[in-house]
Design a protein around this motif. Structure first.
Motif, PDB file in Angstrom:
ATOM      1  N   ASN A 441       0.817  -1.218   0.000  1.00  0.00           N
ATOM      2  CA  ASN A 441       0.000   0.000   0.000  1.00  0.00           C
ATOM      3  C   ASN A 441       0.850   1.266   0.000  1.00  0.00           C
ATOM      4  O   ASN A 441       0.476   2.295   0.572  1.00  0.00           O
ATOM      5  CB  ASN A 441      -0.958   0.045   1.201  1.00  0.00           C
ATOM      6  CG  ASN A 441      -2.076  -0.956   1.036  1.00  0.00           C
ATOM      7  OD1 ASN A 441      -2.308  -1.464  -0.072  1.00  0.00           O
ATOM      8  ND2 ASN A 441      -2.771  -1.247   2.117  1.00  0.00           N
ATOM      9  N   LYS A 442       2.009   1.186  -0.603  1.00  0.00           N
ATOM     10  CA  LYS A 442       2.922   2.321  -0.579  1.00  0.00           C
ATOM     11  C   LYS A 442       3.452   2.639  -1.974  1.00  0.00           C
ATOM     12  O   LYS A 442       3.560   3.800  -2.356  1.00  0.00           O
ATOM     13  CB  LYS A 442       4.084   1.991   0.365  1.00  0.00           C
ATOM     14  CG  LYS A 442       5.065   3.117   0.568  1.00  0.00           C
ATOM     15  CD  LYS A 442       6.046   2.787   1.677  1.00  0.00           C
ATOM     16  CE  LYS A 442       6.928   3.987   1.970  1.00  0.00           C
ATOM     17  NZ  LYS A 442       7.998   3.679   2.922  1.00  0.00           N
ATOM     18  N   PHE A 443       3.801   1.604  -2.703  1.00  0.00           N
ATOM     19  CA  PHE A 443       4.375   1.809  -4.032  1.00  0.00           C
ATOM     20  C   PHE A 443       3.475   1.214  -5.110  1.00  0.00           C
ATOM     21  O   PHE A 443       2.809   0.204  -4.881  1.00  0.00           O
ATOM     22  CB  PHE A 443       5.742   1.132  -4.131  1.00  0.00           C
ATOM     23  CG  PHE A 443       6.701   1.567  -3.071  1.00  0.00           C
ATOM     24  CD1 PHE A 443       7.268   2.838  -3.122  1.00  0.00           C
ATOM     25  CD2 PHE A 443       7.010   0.734  -2.006  1.00  0.00           C
ATOM     26  CE1 PHE A 443       8.149   3.254  -2.137  1.00  0.00           C
ATOM     27  CE2 PHE A 443       7.881   1.152  -1.009  1.00  0.00           C
ATOM     28  CZ  PHE A 443       8.450   2.418  -1.066  1.00  0.00           C
ATOM     29  N   ILE A 444       3.482   1.854  -6.258  1.00  0.00           N
ATOM     30  CA  ILE A 444       2.830   1.258  -7.413  1.00  0.00           C
ATOM     31  C   ILE A 444       3.939   0.710  -8.297  1.00  0.00           C
ATOM     32  O   ILE A 444       4.866   1.434  -8.676  1.00  0.00           O
ATOM     33  CB  ILE A 444       1.998   2.297  -8.188  1.00  0.00           C
ATOM     34  CG1 ILE A 444       0.915   2.863  -7.266  1.00  0.00           C
ATOM     35  CG2 ILE A 444       1.384   1.675  -9.433  1.00  0.00           C
ATOM     36  CD1 ILE A 444       0.164   4.023  -7.865  1.00  0.00           C
ATOM     37  N   ILE A 445       3.849  -0.565  -8.574  1.00  0.00           N
ATOM     38  CA  ILE A 445       4.890  -1.202  -9.376  1.00  0.00           C
ATOM     39  C   ILE A 445       4.338  -1.430 -10.779  1.00  0.00           C
ATOM     40  O   ILE A 445       3.197  -1.860 -10.950  1.00  0.00           O
ATOM     41  CB  ILE A 445       5.286  -2.576  -8.797  1.00  0.00           C
ATOM     42  CG1 ILE A 445       5.581  -2.480  -7.304  1.00  0.00           C
ATOM     43  CG2 ILE A 445       6.462  -3.168  -9.576  1.00  0.00           C
ATOM     44  CD1 ILE A 445       6.812  -1.697  -6.952  1.00  0.00           C
ATOM     45  N   THR A 446       5.134  -1.089 -11.765  1.00  0.00           N
ATOM     46  CA  THR A 446       4.698  -1.337 -13.133  1.00  0.00           C
ATOM     47  C   THR A 446       5.914  -1.687 -13.982  1.00  0.00           C
ATOM     48  O   THR A 446       7.050  -1.413 -13.585  1.00  0.00           O
ATOM     49  CB  THR A 446       3.935  -0.109 -13.684  1.00  0.00           C
ATOM     50  OG1 THR A 446       3.457  -0.417 -14.985  1.00  0.00           O
ATOM     51  CG2 THR A 446       4.813   1.111 -13.756  1.00  0.00           C
ATOM     52  N   THR A 447       5.662  -2.340 -15.101  1.00  0.00           N
ATOM     53  CA  THR A 447       6.801  -2.718 -15.943  1.00  0.00           C
ATOM     54  C   THR A 447       7.072  -1.636 -16.978  1.00  0.00           C
ATOM     55  O   THR A 447       6.148  -0.977 -17.462  1.00  0.00           O
ATOM     56  CB  THR A 447       6.530  -4.034 -16.693  1.00  0.00           C
ATOM     57  OG1 THR A 447       5.245  -3.931 -17.288  1.00  0.00           O
ATOM     58  CG2 THR A 447       6.584  -5.207 -15.761  1.00  0.00           C
TER      59      THR A 447
END
Ligand code: ADP
Ligand code: MG
Length: 617
Positions: A441-447
């Motif tokens: 609930n802190k970082f948004i991870i994306t490729t």
């Protein structure tokens, strides 16, 4: 050779002295209020125009002056308060240097009206730049009225040196508060440009503090009381949890005179040891009484610094007394306070009937979907739906970036944007449906093309909101969500003054409010902000202003946008739906600046497949 030394003419000497005594309009306010108090007034009115640049007028009901004294009071070293040097060590009055009126009259247009109680008629005198222009007999009530107009009219350099009206008014309010706090047994009234800022009836000190700083202060006060042979201490400190980030309400009065003393300040702060959050300062209103012969007030022309004979003893006593009060309060909080129940109700529930709690979930709510909510322009009409610069979706951002020529998406050609676009530029067409997930609930991870991107959600949202707010403030029209039921929020008069100063800028961010007596009535707020955040947001803004409002509008706007962004951004710890995550990423990369949060913290970092390969080798 002939002699060259000559005595300065009086008006020149007075102008020079004025430089020491009168730094700004607030200094005049202080001197006039103090003279009124020394004259035994029970009621004092302060009327100011244009933050004192045009008019400072003090009217008292004190003992007044005789015809001769009315003329004499403008002479240098003319005082009724001391006659021998020894008197300096036994002072019961605020003034004693006999310099203030002479100095003020040297650099302004002054009109004095005064009458003693037992006289039929009074005296009016006008002086301009030390020259008496007229003197006449008039009918006037008992007491003294002194109007100071066009301050520094004959010293343009000093006049130009004055700060903005907001800043000067704040200095005046500070002086007024200091004097009013020291004398709850006198009624005060303060008008600025026709509107009343303070109306303080005769009361006790606790009530005076509440009248100045607002009703909510009452429940924050912890009484302090200690009498010893060399020192009596009384007054209040604010409970540690109300310590402020700015150095706000810190008042020492020694024998009823406001003073600044960093050593004693330290004593109080150290009494709060272990009770304060980092970088917060306690507020206090402390009245010290010492034998007049143990202090020297004469070391500073404006008399705000004094010397104590036995500073070390005072330090120890002050620290111990405040510590004791805080301890008492911690052990038995209820004993110390008559609690006013109405003050405990949060404003949004005031005057509303209690109802059983029920849970309502708006499953369609999406904090990022600004366009879908109903807006009214803060100017009153309904607001035209505003498209953000963000691409409509993550996919289109990809497509657009891939097909660089003829892209439908406008990307700023800043360096950051190039970095951003390079990251996404040649993603495989098939893969353009973007995946995101949230980590803790802190970082948004994306490729991305070269690997993984981790975006700090809170900072990213702060950046997005910061740019949105800044655009609104500097643009013509703001977006506002109109409240069905206007909210009343309490503020102290000086805080209301600050809100008034910022009204126009706040209006553009969506705050729509009317200022009333001790309150504002809020009918609209920025679209992102929740009702429950308003009070805190406005209070932080006020605190920020108190610790120094930037002079230029640009920095002021930045400050407001930054604060609103910080308050309304989605926080670390908030879970976001996939749709929300995508939208945030979209909005972030449509910003002018994408790498740094408004407070200059990095927003995202990348993990390249190379890094990962290395780790796995
Ligand atoms: P100081 O206050 O140091 O004596 P000022 O220049 O401020 O010097 O005032 C000079 C004198 O004028 C005072 O000592 C007092 O006698 C008289 N005076 C000034 N203001 C008032 C007032 N509001 N009411 C009555 N007397 C006043
Ligand atoms: Mg004086």
């Amino acid at each position: 050779m002939s002699d060259i030394i000559q005595l300065l003419p009086d008006h020149v000497a007075n102008q020079i002295a004025a430089g020491e005594v009168v730094q700004r309009p607030a200094s005049v306010v202080k001197e006039l209020l103090e003279n009124a108090i020394d004259a035994g007034a029970k009621s004092i009115q302060l009327i100011v125009k244009d933050s004192g640049k045009t008019l400072i007028h003090v009217i008292d009901d004190g003992k007044g002056m005789s015809v001769t004294d009315a003329r004499l009071c403008f002479e240098r070293h003319a005082t009724s308060k001391i006659s021998r040097a020894e008197d300096l060590f036994n002072l019961n009055t605020k003034g004693f240097r006999g310099e203030a009126l002479a100095s003020i009259a040297a650099i302004a247009h002054v009109e004095l009206k005064t009458k003693q109680e037992n006289q039929e008629v009074g005296t009016a005198i006008r002086i301009e730049g030390s020259k008496v222009v007229s003197q006449e007999v008039i009918v006037t009530p008992k007491g003294t009225s002194l109007a100071v107009k066009n301050l520094f009219f004959n010293i343009p350099a000093r006049r130009n040196f004055l700060k903005s009206n907001q800043v000067e008014l704040r200095h005046i309010t500070d002086e007024f508060n200091r004097v009013a706090l020291a004398h709850p047994d006198i009624a005060f009234n303060f008008h600025h440009n026709g509107s009343q800022l303070f109306n303080l009836p005769i009361s006790n000190i606790k009530q005076r503090i509440v009248n100045i700083f607002g009703a909510k202060t009452k429940e924050k006060l912890v009484p302090v009381d200690e009498d010893t042979d060399i020192l009596n201490i009384s007054g209040f400190v604010l409970k540690p949890e109300f310590a402020k980030k700015s150095r706000g309400e810190q008042f020492f009065f020694v024998n009823n005179r406001f003073i600044k003393n960093s050593y004693l300040h330290h004593a109080v702060v150290s009494a709060f040891e272990g009770l304060l959050k980092e970088k917060t300062y306690p507020s206090y209103f402390l009245f010290l009484e010492v034998a007049p012969e143990t202090i020297d007030i004469n070391i500073h022309p404006t008399k705000t610094e004094i010397k104590f004979d036995n500073e070390h003893d005072l330090y120890a006593m002050l620290r111990a007394t405040v510590k004791h009060s805080l301890g008492m309060f911690n052990v038995a909080p209820v004993l110390d306070f008559e609690k006013d129940q109405t003050l405990d109700t949060p404003y949004s529930f005031k005057d509303k009937e209690a109802s059983l709690p029920k849970i309502e979930v708006d499953s369609s709510f999406n904090p990022f979907q600004q366009e879908e909510r109903t807006f009214k322009s803060s100017a009153g009409g309904s607001f035209k739906s505003q498209k953000t610069k963000s691409a409509d979706s993550w996919e289109s951002l990809y497509v657009g970036l891939k097909d660089e020529v003829g892209s439908s998406i406008q990307i700023e050609s800043s360096e950051q944007q190039e970095v951003a676009s390079a990251m996404f530029s040649d993603v495989n067409e098939e893969e353009h449906v973007q995946h995101t997930f949230q980590l803790q609930n802190k970082f948004i991870i994306t490729t991305i093309k070269s690997g993984l991107l981790a975006i700090h959600q809170q900072r990213a949202h702060e950046r997005v909101l910061f740019e949105t707010y800044l655009k609104q403030i500097t643009g013509d029209e703001g977006m506002s969500q109109q409240l069905l039921f206007p909210l009343q929020l309490d503020f102290s008069p000086s805080d209301l003054g600050i809100l008034l100063e910022l009204k126009e800028q706040l209006f553009k961010t969506g705050f729509d409010f009317k200022v009333m007596d001790q309150q504002i009535e809020l009918s609209g707020l920025p679209i992102i902000l929740k009702e429950s955040q308003i009070q805190e947001t406005l209070e932080s803004l006020i605190n920020e202003v108190k610790s120094g409002l930037p002079e230029d509008t640009f920095s002021q706007n930045t400050m407001i946008a930054q604060l609103l962004a910080e308050k309304s951004a989605v926080k670390t710890g908030t879970s976001l739906s996939t749709e929300e995550q995508l939208q945030l990423v979209n909005q972030l990369f449509a910003c002018k600046e994408t790498q740094l949060s408004p407070t200059n913290k990095p927003i995202f970092t990348t993990f390249t497949t190379l890094d990962i390969d290395k780790k796995l080798s």
